[in-house]
Design a protein around this motif. Structure first.
Motif, PDB file in Angstrom:
ATOM      1  N   ASP A 219       0.853  -1.208  -0.137  1.00 51.68           N
ATOM      2  CA  ASP A 219       0.062  -0.038   0.089  1.00 51.68           C
ATOM      3  C   ASP A 219       0.885   1.291   0.055  1.00 51.68           C
ATOM      4  O   ASP A 219       1.259   1.795   1.076  1.00 51.68           O
ATOM      5  N   LYS A 220       1.074   1.926  -1.119  1.00 52.55           N
ATOM      6  CA  LYS A 220       2.023   3.033  -1.301  1.00 52.55           C
ATOM      7  C   LYS A 220       1.389   4.125  -0.773  1.00 52.55           C
ATOM      8  O   LYS A 220       2.204   5.264  -0.321  1.00 52.55           O
ATOM      9  N   LYS A 221       0.144   4.275   0.010  1.00 47.76           N
ATOM     10  CA  LYS A 221      -0.395   5.456   0.420  1.00 47.76           C
ATOM     11  C   LYS A 221      -0.007   5.430   2.103  1.00 47.76           C
ATOM     12  O   LYS A 221      -0.280   6.535   2.500  1.00 47.76           O
ATOM     13  N   ARG A 222       0.502   4.354   2.625  1.00 52.52           N
ATOM     14  CA  ARG A 222       0.593   4.382   4.041  1.00 52.52           C
ATOM     15  C   ARG A 222       2.057   4.952   4.479  1.00 52.52           C
ATOM     16  O   ARG A 222       3.157   5.056   3.567  1.00 52.52           O
ATOM     17  N   ASN A 223       1.913   5.763   5.305  1.00 52.38           N
ATOM     18  CA  ASN A 223       3.204   6.544   5.811  1.00 52.38           C
ATOM     19  C   ASN A 223       3.831   5.465   6.886  1.00 52.38           C
ATOM     20  O   ASN A 223       3.199   4.987   7.892  1.00 52.38           O
ATOM     21  N   ILE A 224       5.113   5.376   6.683  1.00 51.37           N
ATOM     22  CA  ILE A 224       5.731   4.317   7.717  1.00 51.37           C
ATOM     23  C   ILE A 224       6.222   5.291   8.802  1.00 51.37           C
ATOM     24  O   ILE A 224       6.867   6.413   8.706  1.00 51.37           O
ATOM     25  N   ILE A 225       5.633   4.873  10.043  1.00 49.86           N
ATOM     26  CA  ILE A 225       6.025   5.606  11.344  1.00 49.86           C
ATOM     27  C   ILE A 225       7.212   5.118  12.205  1.00 49.86           C
ATOM     28  O   ILE A 225       7.730   5.875  13.163  1.00 49.86           O
ATOM     29  N   HIS A 226       7.694   4.004  11.808  1.00 51.42           N
ATOM     30  CA  HIS A 226       8.545   3.233  12.588  1.00 51.42           C
ATOM     31  C   HIS A 226       9.248   2.147  11.683  1.00 51.42           C
ATOM     32  O   HIS A 226       8.469   1.294  11.258  1.00 51.42           O
ATOM     33  N   LYS A 227      10.561   2.213  11.411  1.00 43.65           N
ATOM     34  CA  LYS A 227      11.222   1.052  10.382  1.00 43.65           C
ATOM     35  C   LYS A 227      12.580   0.668  11.174  1.00 43.65           C
ATOM     36  O   LYS A 227      13.095   1.628  11.508  1.00 43.65           O
TER      37      LYS A 227
END
Length: 141
Positions: free
Chosen positions: A84-92
């Motif tokens: 899902d390219k619309k998700r923002n990663i908040i922790h990686k």
């Protein structure tokens, strides 16, 4: 049977911490330092090295034994969630990189070293050379 293993952490940087106030783990990445934690056991017959290598593919792990040194190298590609390219990663935390360890393990029969990788743990068995039973006394001329 005591054996000197290569120090995992460079003492020079510990000294720099004292002299210059650098953080102790300035060059250590937390995730990388958690990889490749090892236990080394020794008996009269062999050494057994167990190394935690979670998330590694067996094909990306390379072993070499030369001049009394076991080297273990591995690389890991980044984990990418492209669902899902619309998700923002908040922790990686999962990254790519290369890790390696060296172990000084002398008197090994190199062509009989055995390794297996199971459930994220690499186990390397290094058989020792048979002790020379001949008289080791030396005559002085």
């Amino acid at each position: 049977m005591a054996n000197e293993l290569m120090n995992r952490h460079n003492d020079m940087f510990d000294a720099m911490n004292d002299w210059f106030g650098f953080p102790k783990n300035l060059f250590d990445d937390k995730e990388i330092s958690d990889l490749m934690q090892a236990d080394v056991a020794e008996s009269d017959k062999d050494y057994v090295v167990k190394i935690d290598m979670p998330g590694m593919n067996k094909s990306d792990i390379h072993l070499n034994y030369r001049d009394g040194i076991l080297s273990v190298d591995a690389s890991r590609k980044s984990f990418k969630d492209e669902s899902d390219k619309k998700r923002n990663i908040i922790h990686k935390e999962r990254t790519e990189g290369h890790v390696s360890r060296l172990f000084r393990l002398p008197n090994v029969v190199a062509n009989q070293i055995h390794a297996k990788y199971d459930d994220g743990v690499l186990t390397v068995t290094l058989p020792k050379q048979a002790a020379d039973s001949s008289d080791s006394s030396i005559k002085i001329d």
